[in-house]
Design a protein around this motif. Structure first.
Motif, PDB file in Angstrom:
ATOM      1  N   TRP A  76      21.281 -50.741 -51.277  1.00  0.00           N
ATOM      2  CA  TRP A  76      20.271 -49.721 -50.974  1.00  0.00           C
ATOM      3  C   TRP A  76      19.040 -50.334 -50.331  1.00  0.00           C
ATOM      4  CZ3 TRP A  76      15.254 -49.252 -52.807  1.00  0.00           C
ATOM      5  CH2 TRP A  76      14.891 -50.032 -53.911  1.00  0.00           C
ATOM      6  N   VAL A  77      18.643 -51.533 -50.773  1.00  0.00           N
ATOM      7  CA  VAL A  77      17.477 -52.202 -50.200  1.00  0.00           C
ATOM      8  C   VAL A  77      17.770 -52.612 -48.756  1.00  0.00           C
ATOM      9  CG1 VAL A  77      15.928 -54.180 -50.379  1.00  0.00           C
ATOM     10  CG2 VAL A  77      16.713 -53.023 -52.456  1.00  0.00           C
ATOM     11  N   GLU A  78      18.939 -53.216 -48.538  1.00  0.00           N
ATOM     12  CA  GLU A  78      19.290 -53.671 -47.195  1.00  0.00           C
ATOM     13  C   GLU A  78      19.257 -52.521 -46.199  1.00  0.00           C
ATOM     14  OE1 GLU A  78      19.570 -56.688 -46.326  1.00  0.00           O
ATOM     15  OE2 GLU A  78      19.903 -57.798 -48.184  1.00  0.00           O
ATOM     16  N   ARG A  79      19.628 -51.336 -46.621  1.00  0.00           N
ATOM     17  CA  ARG A  79      19.618 -50.175 -45.720  1.00  0.00           C
ATOM     18  C   ARG A  79      18.238 -49.530 -45.623  1.00  0.00           C
ATOM     19  NH1 ARG A  79      24.365 -46.015 -45.504  1.00  0.00           N
ATOM     20  NH2 ARG A  79      23.201 -45.729 -43.577  1.00  0.00           N
ATOM     21  N   PRO A  83      14.725 -51.112 -40.294  1.00  0.00           N
ATOM     22  CA  PRO A  83      14.127 -50.108 -39.394  1.00  0.00           C
ATOM     23  C   PRO A  83      15.118 -49.491 -38.410  1.00  0.00           C
ATOM     24  CG  PRO A  83      13.477 -52.320 -38.746  1.00  0.00           C
ATOM     25  CD  PRO A  83      14.174 -52.456 -40.061  1.00  0.00           C
ATOM     26  N   THR A  84      16.310 -50.081 -38.263  1.00  0.00           N
ATOM     27  CA  THR A  84      17.304 -49.519 -37.345  1.00  0.00           C
ATOM     28  C   THR A  84      18.297 -48.617 -38.060  1.00  0.00           C
ATOM     29  OG1 THR A  84      18.863 -51.363 -37.613  1.00  0.00           O
ATOM     30  CG2 THR A  84      17.123 -51.616 -35.955  1.00  0.00           C
ATOM     31  N   ASP A  85      18.144 -48.444 -39.354  1.00  0.00           N
ATOM     32  CA  ASP A  85      19.106 -47.689 -40.157  1.00  0.00           C
ATOM     33  C   ASP A  85      18.594 -46.279 -40.413  1.00  0.00           C
ATOM     34  OD1 ASP A  85      20.719 -46.824 -42.588  1.00  0.00           O
ATOM     35  OD2 ASP A  85      21.558 -48.808 -42.244  1.00  0.00           O
ATOM     36  N   THR A  86      19.511 -45.313 -40.498  1.00  0.00           N
ATOM     37  CA  THR A  86      19.113 -43.929 -40.799  1.00  0.00           C
ATOM     38  C   THR A  86      18.498 -43.800 -42.183  1.00  0.00           C
ATOM     39  OG1 THR A  86      21.356 -43.453 -41.585  1.00  0.00           O
ATOM     40  CG2 THR A  86      20.864 -42.902 -39.293  1.00  0.00           C
ATOM     41  N   ALA A  87      18.760 -44.781 -43.044  1.00  0.00           N
ATOM     42  CA  ALA A  87      18.205 -44.741 -44.397  1.00  0.00           C
ATOM     43  C   ALA A  87      16.798 -45.319 -44.471  1.00  0.00           C
ATOM     44  CB  ALA A  87      19.111 -45.511 -45.353  1.00  0.00           C
ATOM     45  N   PRO A 148      28.471 -58.726 -48.549  1.00  0.00           N
ATOM     46  CA  PRO A 148      28.846 -57.307 -48.553  1.00  0.00           C
ATOM     47  C   PRO A 148      27.666 -56.348 -48.455  1.00  0.00           C
ATOM     48  CG  PRO A 148      30.183 -58.497 -50.127  1.00  0.00           C
ATOM     49  CD  PRO A 148      29.140 -59.460 -49.641  1.00  0.00           C
ATOM     50  N   SER A 149      26.551 -56.651 -49.102  1.00  0.00           N
ATOM     51  CA  SER A 149      25.424 -55.713 -49.097  1.00  0.00           C
ATOM     52  C   SER A 149      24.819 -55.546 -47.706  1.00  0.00           C
ATOM     53  CB  SER A 149      24.341 -56.158 -50.080  1.00  0.00           C
ATOM     54  OG  SER A 149      23.741 -57.370 -49.680  1.00  0.00           O
ATOM     55  N   ARG A 150      25.043 -56.526 -46.821  1.00  0.00           N
ATOM     56  CA  ARG A 150      24.528 -56.441 -45.456  1.00  0.00           C
ATOM     57  C   ARG A 150      25.574 -55.937 -44.466  1.00  0.00           C
ATOM     58  NH1 ARG A 150      20.809 -61.957 -44.834  1.00  0.00           N
ATOM     59  NH2 ARG A 150      19.259 -61.351 -46.409  1.00  0.00           N
ATOM     60  N   ALA A 151      26.799 -55.765 -44.921  1.00  0.00           N
ATOM     61  CA  ALA A 151      27.865 -55.305 -44.029  1.00  0.00           C
ATOM     62  C   ALA A 151      27.698 -53.819 -43.733  1.00  0.00           C
ATOM     63  CB  ALA A 151      29.220 -55.569 -44.667  1.00  0.00           C
ATOM     64  N   LYS A 152      27.824 -53.455 -42.455  1.00  0.00           N
ATOM     65  CA  LYS A 152      27.698 -52.050 -42.078  1.00  0.00           C
ATOM     66  C   LYS A 152      28.905 -51.233 -42.533  1.00  0.00           C
ATOM     67  CE  LYS A 152      23.711 -52.181 -39.935  1.00  0.00           C
ATOM     68  NZ  LYS A 152      22.538 -51.415 -40.435  1.00  0.00           N
ATOM     69  N   GLN A 153      30.061 -51.881 -42.605  1.00  0.00           N
ATOM     70  CA  GLN A 153      31.277 -51.183 -42.993  1.00  0.00           C
ATOM     71  C   GLN A 153      31.943 -51.895 -44.163  1.00  0.00           C
ATOM     72  OE1 GLN A 153      32.180 -48.291 -41.624  1.00  0.00           O
ATOM     73  NE2 GLN A 153      30.504 -48.360 -40.126  1.00  0.00           N
ATOM     74  N   ALA A 154      32.516 -51.117 -45.037  1.00  0.00           N
ATOM     75  CA  ALA A 154      33.305 -51.644 -46.152  1.00  0.00           C
ATOM     76  C   ALA A 154      34.171 -50.516 -46.683  1.00  0.00           C
ATOM     77  CB  ALA A 154      32.404 -52.195 -47.250  1.00  0.00           C
ATOM     78  N   ARG A 155      35.229 -50.866 -47.371  1.00  0.00           N
ATOM     79  CA  ARG A 155      36.087 -49.865 -48.014  1.00  0.00           C
ATOM     80  C   ARG A 155      35.903 -49.981 -49.519  1.00  0.00           C
ATOM     81  NH1 ARG A 155      41.536 -50.913 -47.693  1.00  0.00           N
ATOM     82  NH2 ARG A 155      41.947 -48.764 -48.338  1.00  0.00           N
ATOM     83  N   GLN A 156      35.745 -48.838 -50.163  1.00  0.00           N
ATOM     84  CA  GLN A 156      35.655 -48.827 -51.624  1.00  0.00           C
ATOM     85  C   GLN A 156      36.443 -47.648 -52.150  1.00  0.00           C
ATOM     86  OE1 GLN A 156      31.889 -47.950 -53.958  1.00  0.00           O
ATOM     87  NE2 GLN A 156      32.139 -50.097 -54.555  1.00  0.00           N
TER      88      GLN A 156
END
Length: 728
Positions: A76-79, A83-87, A148-156
């Motif tokens: 959540w922090v990484e996003r 500044p380039t993220d929608t979050a 993983p916390s900085r990865a834009k994509q992941a599967r869970q």
């Protein structure tokens, strides 16, 4: 009178505030109270206390995170700080920095074990309540590092075959990291298991990192010690973390030196570390051979609280008692199974509406959650939770979870009546006195009818459900009060005829007062839709007034006030096909969307399927809903990231689509999505408790022909009138 009351506290506070250049708090509070109806409770102290704790952490976050963005932070922090993220959320004049964009996590655990570790969307696991976390990274010898916390994509996803397992898979630049989080029972004790599997195209290191943070922000670690054999950590001198093999290297860092991530390539080895400000980070590195998978399993013993662990086959045994759903819609099927799992996890004794932010008790949430437990056949768990209620009843009869919530008594009496109906049992003797006192409290709490005002005869202004707005005379409270008196009349009919008749008459008088008030509203608003209170315009708070239709059924399915209220909400308060609560929650609400869907279902309005589809689409990949969902990020923006009331509503929605009571009739298959009938696989739900008995409904679609609906029942008495309303 105490001498303390003679001191001029207000004058002193005003004088001190002005002397130091602050706003006058007494005047400010007076202004704030002016925006709400006069009430004996301004705001429940429990909410104030929780808010202070919440923002205290947010204040710490603001002092730590933004000045150390080279650290590896939770997802959540990484996003939220990108500044380039929608979050992204600008910080500017925000005193506290809190998770407003990705409040998502999934609880794991065992039946009847109070400890509920949580896993965030990138696999970060927080084993202990509100504690530190463990993260997995993959460091290649050429310097590439998979975080993983900085990865834009992941599967869970969540596996529910045996014990619940949250699996997170991240792939990036020839590196692959998979984590599996679960809770097992070992030697009679619950243990959080965190398994990491790494694959790399070059020689690499699998990194297990100890993190002083969790999905809410900073969580202090003062010291860490690598055990003498190298096979684990001792955190803060008390908490054990065990590795199933010895690390090749080990590093520790403190706040001044920066995140241990910066030091992964250092040659210097450290076996222990300490940090005066509580920001210890540690990393244990395990070798990974190029092209070969490498695995590490970490074990964290959990505290045993609540009931004793039920054993290694606990999940199998508890699931045997649940109502089964068989449907051709894989998403609906998975969400139902995940929701039932959530109900089991969060009912160790009391019931909790969440594993973290909301791991505490409210009567309101409990009523809905227990109703869902009953509806899926988990009667013993429901009864165990109900038996905790009398201890929370005050001497005057008030069922208190927090002050100012006048809906609680009605909800308690209603759910107890539902328990007796769905089980076919009489009122337990130990409950007679609490029911009597609880119903009398409702009658005494009502305001006088001898006032010339729209709130005459209603319950006092209160805080009620906090998402409805400031203190007011909420119809939500009144509808529950009426339902509670009706429930008391039903429960005491055979035990105390006089009391039963008194409460029944009281319910009718109360209902007449509400009817008069609603008539005044209709004249003022020039439409029948019901606002949140007699003094409000139609707004998002009107969602509370739907309680008259669902679940209390005080109003008939086609009552124009109910349907006009639902239409207003759909027209004015829906975003992306779901109810958007713009007060307090400021997000899309899965459980409140389903309240609207339930009203439409009763009315035979097929739009309920559209709302169900929208709620299904809002679920996380692990089958959970946060309390409120950010319209842009799709992540949680308020409340618990694993909201059990939402899970309860999904279960109840599925149940009512197959089988529901309406008066003295049983309605079958009225909510089934028509798309389910375009295939040949049988559709089945049951055996589901109803007030007439347990029923299993089976639908054979027969594409191109006429579907067949059948049912098996074990009636409590005479069979009721059964009506099949299969769509199409």
């Amino acid at each position: 009178m105490s001498w303390m009351n003679w001191l001029p506290w207000r004058y002193i506070i005003k004088r001190v505030a002005r002397k130091h250049g602050f706003l006058d708090p007494i005047t400010l509070l007076g202004k704030l109270h002016g925006f709400a109806q006069p009430s004996e409770v301004g705001e429940p102290i429990e909410l104030l206390r929780a808010g202070v704790v919440f923002h205290a952490r947010g204040l710490i976050n603001s002092r730590v995170i933004q000045h150390n963005l080279d650290w590896v932070w939770p997802y959540w922090v990484e996003r939220q700080f990108d500044p380039t993220d929608t979050a992204f959320v600008p910080r500017a004049f925000s005193i506290t920095h809190i998770n407003l964009t990705n409040r998502n996590w999934t609880a794991i655990g065992q039946p009847d074990v109070d400890e509920l570790p949580i896993v965030d969307p990138r696999g970060l696991v927080t084993p202990l309540y509100d504690g530190w976390s463990l993260d997995g990274w993959l460091l290649a010898e050429d310097g590439r590092c998979l975080l993983p916390s900085r990865a834009k994509q992941a599967r869970q996803w969540q596996e529910l075959v045996d014990t619940p397992v949250v699996v997170t898979e991240t792939v990036q630049d020839g590196l692959k990291l998979t984590s599996r989080s679960r809770v097992a029972i070992e030697n009679g004790r619950p243990v959080c298991k965190f398994t990491l599997q790494a694959e790399s195209d070059v020689k690499a290191s699998l990194v297990l990192s100890l993190r002083p943070a969790n999905p809410e922000g900073i969580s202090f670690i003062q010291q860490v010690q690598l055990e003498e054999d190298g096979n684990g950590w001792l955190v803060d001198g008390t908490q054990s973390v065990k590795f199933d093999r010895t690390p090749e290297s080990h590093h520790v860092s403190d706040y001044k030196q920066g995140d241990v991530h910066i030091h992964l390539m250092d040659r210097q080895q450290e076996s222990k570390g300490k940090c005066d400000v509580g920001m210890v980070t540690a990393a244990a590195l395990f070798p990974v051979t190029a092209g070969e998978p490498s695995e590490l399993t970490v074990s964290i013993p959990l505290e045993v609280a609540g009931l004793a662990p039920a054993g290694p086959d606990a999940w199998h045994r508890v699931r045997e008692d649940t109502v089964r759903l068989e449907c051709p819609d894989e998403k609906y099927q998975f969400l139902y199974d995940a929701a039932v799992t959530s109900l089991i996890l969060h009912s160790p004794k009391d019931v909790y509406p969440g594993p973290y932010t909301y791991k505490r008790f409210w009567f309101r949430d409990a009523a809905f959650i227990i109703h869902a437990l009953l509806s899926v056949g988990l009667t013993e768990r429901a009864e165990r939770a109900l038996n905790q209620f009398p201890d929370r009843q005050m001497r005057d009869g008030y069922f208190r979870s927090q002050e100012g919530e006048w809906d609680a008594n009605g909800e308690v009496l209603w759910i107890l009546d539902r328990f007796c109906q769905l089980t076919g049992r009489d009122l337990p003797e130990r409950w007679e006195a609490p029911v009597m006192k609880g119903a009398r409290w409702i009658q005494k709490k009502r305001l006088s009818e001898n006032v010339n005002a729209p709130h005459a005869g209603l319950l006092p202004a209160g805080f009620s459900a906090e998402h409805l707005g400031p203190n007011d005379y909420y119809y939500w409270d009144d509808f529950w009060g009426i339902a509670g008196l009706n429930a008391a009349a039903n429960l005491l009919r055979d035990q105390d005829r006089e009391a039963s008749e008194s409460f029944g008459a009281g319910a009718r008088e109360f209902n007449q007062a509400v009817e008069r008030s609603l008539a005044i509203c209709e004249q003022r608003l020039q439409r029948p839709g019901m606002p949140a209170s007699p003094y409000r315009r139609l707004d998002a708070g009107a969602i509370g007034s739907l309680a008259a239709g669902y679940p209390t059924q005080l109003m008939k399915p086609d009552d124009e006030r109910l349907l006009d209220c639902a239409d207003f909400l759909i027209d004015k308060c829906f975003v992306h096909g779901a109810f958007y609560q713009d007060m307090i929650h400021s997000g899309l609400n899965a459980y409140l969307t389903l309240h609207v869907a339930q009203v439409l279902l009763r009315a035979g309005d097929r739009r309920h399927v559209e709302l169900m589809n929208a709620v299904a689409d809002m679920a996380s990949s692990t089958g959970q809903w946060p309390e409120a969902i950010h319209p842009a990020t799709g992540g949680g923006c308020m409340g618990d990231g694993h909201h059990v009331w939402a899970a309860a509503e999904w279960v109840l929605m599925i149940r009512n689509c197959f089988i529901r009571e309406e008066g003295n009739r049983l309605i079958l298959a009225s909510g089934i999505p028509e798309r389910w009938l375009a295939q040949e696989k049988p559709i089945r739900f049951g055996p589901a408790p109803t007030r007439f008995g347990a029923v299993t409904v089976t639908i054979e679609p027969r594409p191109g022909g006429k579907p067949k609906v059948s049912w098996d029942a074990d009636w409590h008495g005479e069979a009721p009138e059964v009506e099949v309303r299969l769509p199409g």
